[in-house]
Motif scaffolding. Sequence first.
Motif, mmCIF file in Angstrom:
data_model
loop_
_atom_site.group_PDB
_atom_site.id
_atom_site.type_symbol
_atom_site.label_atom_id
_atom_site.label_comp_id
_atom_site.label_asym_id
_atom_site.label_seq_id
_atom_site.Cartn_x
_atom_site.Cartn_y
_atom_site.Cartn_z
ATOM 1 N N GLN A 159 0.848 -1.117 0.064
ATOM 2 C CA GLN A 159 0.037 0.081 0.008
ATOM 3 C C GLN A 159 0.870 1.246 0.022
ATOM 4 O OE1 GLN A 159 -2.829 0.167 3.023
ATOM 5 N NE2 GLN A 159 -3.462 2.160 2.873
ATOM 6 N N LYS A 160 2.015 1.307 0.560
ATOM 7 C CA LYS A 160 2.862 2.443 0.735
ATOM 8 C C LYS A 160 4.249 1.831 0.955
ATOM 9 C CE LYS A 160 1.971 5.794 3.508
ATOM 10 N NZ LYS A 160 2.077 6.570 4.950
ATOM 11 N N ILE A 161 5.115 2.654 0.158
ATOM 12 C CA ILE A 161 6.637 2.182 0.208
ATOM 13 C C ILE A 161 7.660 3.359 0.740
ATOM 14 C CG2 ILE A 161 8.552 1.817 -1.127
ATOM 15 C CD1 ILE A 161 7.428 -0.744 -0.817
ATOM 16 N N ILE A 162 8.292 3.189 1.662
ATOM 17 C CA ILE A 162 9.171 4.326 2.485
ATOM 18 C C ILE A 162 10.613 3.980 2.196
ATOM 19 C CG2 ILE A 162 9.851 5.552 4.432
ATOM 20 C CD1 ILE A 162 7.227 4.446 5.531
ATOM 21 N N MET A 163 11.070 4.854 1.106
ATOM 22 C CA MET A 163 12.369 4.503 0.827
ATOM 23 C C MET A 163 13.255 5.656 1.367
ATOM 24 S SD MET A 163 13.959 4.015 -2.868
ATOM 25 C CE MET A 163 15.480 3.242 -3.179
ATOM 26 N N THR A 164 14.470 5.318 2.301
ATOM 27 C CA THR A 164 15.144 6.166 2.850
ATOM 28 C C THR A 164 16.736 6.086 2.418
ATOM 29 O OG1 THR A 164 14.193 5.645 4.955
ATOM 30 C CG2 THR A 164 16.213 6.791 5.276
ATOM 31 N N VAL A 165 17.070 7.375 1.800
ATOM 32 C CA VAL A 165 18.325 7.538 0.816
ATOM 33 C C VAL A 165 18.970 8.737 1.624
ATOM 34 C CG1 VAL A 165 17.236 6.245 -1.002
ATOM 35 C CG2 VAL A 165 16.952 8.912 -0.814
ATOM 36 N N PRO A 166 20.270 8.553 1.120
ATOM 37 C CA PRO A 166 20.951 9.993 1.555
ATOM 38 C C PRO A 166 20.210 11.272 0.725
ATOM 39 C CG PRO A 166 22.567 8.352 0.665
ATOM 40 C CD PRO A 166 21.061 7.820 0.540
ATOM 41 N N SER A 167 20.404 12.417 1.625
ATOM 42 C CA SER A 167 19.586 13.842 1.270
ATOM 43 C C SER A 167 19.879 14.169 -0.067
ATOM 44 C CB SER A 167 20.094 14.573 2.163
ATOM 45 O OG SER A 167 19.688 14.292 3.734
ATOM 46 N N ASP A 168 21.085 13.990 -0.450
ATOM 47 C CA ASP A 168 21.470 14.517 -1.930
ATOM 48 C C ASP A 168 20.692 13.816 -2.886
ATOM 49 O OD1 ASP A 168 23.158 16.458 -0.886
ATOM 50 O OD2 ASP A 168 25.036 15.320 -1.334
ATOM 51 N N VAL A 169 20.670 12.259 -2.680
ATOM 52 C CA VAL A 169 19.958 11.534 -3.626
ATOM 53 C C VAL A 169 18.169 11.944 -3.656
ATOM 54 C CG1 VAL A 169 19.491 9.257 -4.337
ATOM 55 C CG2 VAL A 169 21.757 9.668 -3.435
ATOM 56 N N ALA A 170 17.995 12.038 -2.517
ATOM 57 C CA ALA A 170 16.589 12.246 -1.958
ATOM 58 C C ALA A 170 16.286 13.586 -3.053
ATOM 59 C CB ALA A 170 16.161 12.391 -0.894
ATOM 60 N N ILE A 171 16.924 14.580 -2.764
ATOM 61 C CA ILE A 171 16.578 15.808 -3.548
ATOM 62 C C ILE A 171 16.692 15.508 -5.045
ATOM 63 C CG2 ILE A 171 17.463 18.074 -4.135
ATOM 64 C CD1 ILE A 171 18.556 18.156 -1.248
ATOM 65 N N TYR A 172 17.589 14.654 -5.616
ATOM 66 C CA TYR A 172 17.698 14.729 -7.039
ATOM 67 C C TYR A 172 16.320 13.772 -7.634
ATOM 68 C CZ TYR A 172 19.294 12.862 -11.570
ATOM 69 O OH TYR A 172 19.687 12.703 -12.767
ATOM 70 N N LEU A 173 15.935 12.719 -6.672
ATOM 71 C CA LEU A 173 14.854 11.824 -6.880
ATOM 72 C C LEU A 173 13.594 12.764 -7.094
ATOM 73 C CD1 LEU A 173 15.440 8.521 -5.116
ATOM 74 C CD2 LEU A 173 15.486 8.745 -7.572
ATOM 75 N N LEU A 174 13.486 13.533 -6.132
ATOM 76 C CA LEU A 174 11.980 14.264 -6.104
ATOM 77 C C LEU A 174 12.141 15.463 -7.167
ATOM 78 C CD1 LEU A 174 11.908 14.688 -2.250
ATOM 79 C CD2 LEU A 174 10.395 13.320 -3.622
ATOM 80 N N ASN A 175 13.431 16.070 -7.519
ATOM 81 C CA ASN A 175 13.274 16.972 -8.578
ATOM 82 C C ASN A 175 13.367 16.407 -10.001
ATOM 83 O OD1 ASN A 175 13.305 19.112 -6.429
ATOM 84 N ND2 ASN A 175 15.602 19.357 -6.497
ATOM 85 N N HIS A 176 14.152 15.573 -10.188
ATOM 86 C CA HIS A 176 14.188 14.929 -11.721
ATOM 87 C C HIS A 176 13.556 13.752 -12.115
ATOM 88 C CE1 HIS A 176 17.659 18.009 -12.190
ATOM 89 N NE2 HIS A 176 17.892 17.740 -11.134
ATOM 90 N N LYS A 177 13.048 12.942 -11.231
ATOM 91 C CA LYS A 177 12.341 11.605 -11.250
ATOM 92 C C LYS A 177 10.923 11.656 -10.635
ATOM 93 C CE LYS A 177 16.124 9.676 -13.092
ATOM 94 N NZ LYS A 177 15.996 9.205 -14.505
ATOM 95 N N ARG A 178 10.353 12.842 -10.451
ATOM 96 C CA ARG A 178 8.906 13.010 -9.871
ATOM 97 C C ARG A 178 8.082 12.464 -10.838
ATOM 98 N NH1 ARG A 178 6.942 16.037 -5.860
ATOM 99 N NH2 ARG A 178 8.710 17.292 -5.444
ATOM 100 N N ALA A 179 8.084 12.666 -12.266
ATOM 101 C CA ALA A 179 7.380 12.029 -13.242
ATOM 102 C C ALA A 179 7.303 10.449 -13.055
ATOM 103 C CB ALA A 179 7.641 12.843 -14.450
ATOM 104 N N GLU A 180 8.447 10.088 -13.245
ATOM 105 C CA GLU A 180 8.726 8.375 -12.945
ATOM 106 C C GLU A 180 8.180 7.996 -11.823
ATOM 107 O OE1 GLU A 180 10.923 10.570 -14.084
ATOM 108 O OE2 GLU A 180 11.810 10.063 -15.776
ATOM 109 N N LEU A 181 8.334 8.552 -10.583
ATOM 110 C CA LEU A 181 7.853 8.046 -9.493
ATOM 111 C C LEU A 181 6.269 8.087 -9.451
ATOM 112 C CD1 LEU A 181 10.215 9.934 -6.912
ATOM 113 C CD2 LEU A 181 9.938 7.401 -7.295
ATOM 114 N N ALA A 182 5.550 9.241 -10.014
ATOM 115 C CA ALA A 182 4.021 9.199 -10.026
ATOM 116 C C ALA A 182 3.749 8.106 -11.021
ATOM 117 C CB ALA A 182 3.718 10.458 -10.719
ATOM 118 N N SER A 183 4.237 7.818 -12.066
ATOM 119 C CA SER A 183 3.731 6.946 -12.944
ATOM 120 C C SER A 183 3.894 5.370 -12.391
ATOM 121 C CB SER A 183 4.878 6.943 -14.418
ATOM 122 O OG SER A 183 4.404 5.867 -15.188
ATOM 123 N N MET A 184 5.048 5.325 -11.454
ATOM 124 C CA MET A 184 5.086 3.929 -10.756
ATOM 125 C C MET A 184 4.126 3.775 -9.771
ATOM 126 S SD MET A 184 8.482 2.629 -9.002
ATOM 127 C CE MET A 184 9.646 2.877 -10.581
#
Length: 463
Positions: free
Chosen positions: A367-392
């Motif tokens: 139902q929910k996935i919580i992924m903990t990553v280094p802060s720099d990687v988290a910023i990159y995922l949320l800024n550059h991979k937001r569309a892919e995450l929404a599609s997933m």
Amino acid sequence: GEDNKEFVKRAREFKIQDVIKPKQILLIQGVKEERGQKGASMTTYLSLAGRFAVLMPNSRKRNSYGISKKISDKTERARLREILHGLKIPKGMTVVLRTAAMGADATSIAADYDYLVNLWNEIRKTTLESVAPVTIHTEDSLLRRVVRDFLADKDDVLVIQGDEAYDAAKTYFQQMYGRAPRKQLVQYKDAAVPLMVKAGVEKQLEGLHGPYVQLPSGGSLVINQTEAMVTIDVNSSRAIKEKDIEQTALNTNLEAAEEIALQLRLRDLAGIVAIDFIDMEEERNNRKLEMKMREVMKRDRARTQVAKINTFGVLMLSRQRLRSSFIETSYVQCPHCLGAGVVPSIQTAALIMFRHLQEKLLAKSAQKIIMTVPSDVAIYLLNHKRAELASMESEFETEIVIVGDDSMMNIDQYSIQRVAPESNKTEDLLDAYAPSTDAKKKDAQHMDAKKTTMNAPRRKRKK
């Protein structure tokens, strides 16, 4: 030769489990210490080193004696062979004369042999009186080995700092040589300047920490050690004394050969060594360099083999590994790069984690996935991979939460938690990944994740 071939042939007929049983008591000797992923090497064929000879009390060789291959003079070898015949070596024992035996008289060699036999008898006695596991005998101290191996010539001088070490050295000298040291042992008494500083040893030791070595003529060496081999690059740099380029290359290469032989000993570098000398046009100059390399490597106490310069201008040689290298004993592996010298970029680390997240969702729904990553990687995922995450999220009907954690030191470190749909509670940690110091284990983890993805049932895409 033939003995080793017969031993290898017979060894293939047996498994180690057939020869050694649990709780069996053996007297063994350490041959090589543990190094990296390789364990320590042990043997039941013991060897005890003396000043002139090495005693092998339970050797498998047919001959009861041997002479160092570094003694090449036929007359000297014949003389030493006669001395060995007079020792009356018992059956099952082997005595091999070391290079230091060259020129030694029969009385000195016989005395060294008697010392080794008495040492072996003492080891046997201690073994029978001991309860395993226990250390029976250890190698001589560094000071004793220096006195034994480097003061054979009357012109050799050893300078020692400290009263205790000086007294011990005098005792060792008297035991081994049967005479007073006279001028061969000198006590250093300058309290203001340490001996190592005055002799320039400290400066040499500092130079061992880096890969670059400067040559007196202006040239340089670059030494790189890997698990497979050691590579050495010779550069002319500022070596421009000669007008002729060919002569400059030859002089720099000859000078480099001397320094390379010294650095191999100082750094304890062993295994396969590839040396990229400066290219020379004339074949006779290459032959001169090969002869020079063989000459300087003869001074090495370890066994060495020097090949010819190949068509690429590279000279290959091998050196026996006596102990771990200077770098291995003085440094620890970097926990971030695992010794590679580089770490994944933020983009690469984010892409790897993105794929791992997809693999987990394919393997089992949540139902929910919580992924903990280094802060720099988290910023990159949320800024550059937001569309892919929404599609997933839409494809797998789940909610993905990315959490940045500054406490994660490695760029490719992460953890994943799943919230099960039936309980609506967070389960135990689904997966946590931290870079392992074991490269094989790391590869196995990636292979397991790949198999899980391949074996997962196909999901119907949401229309």
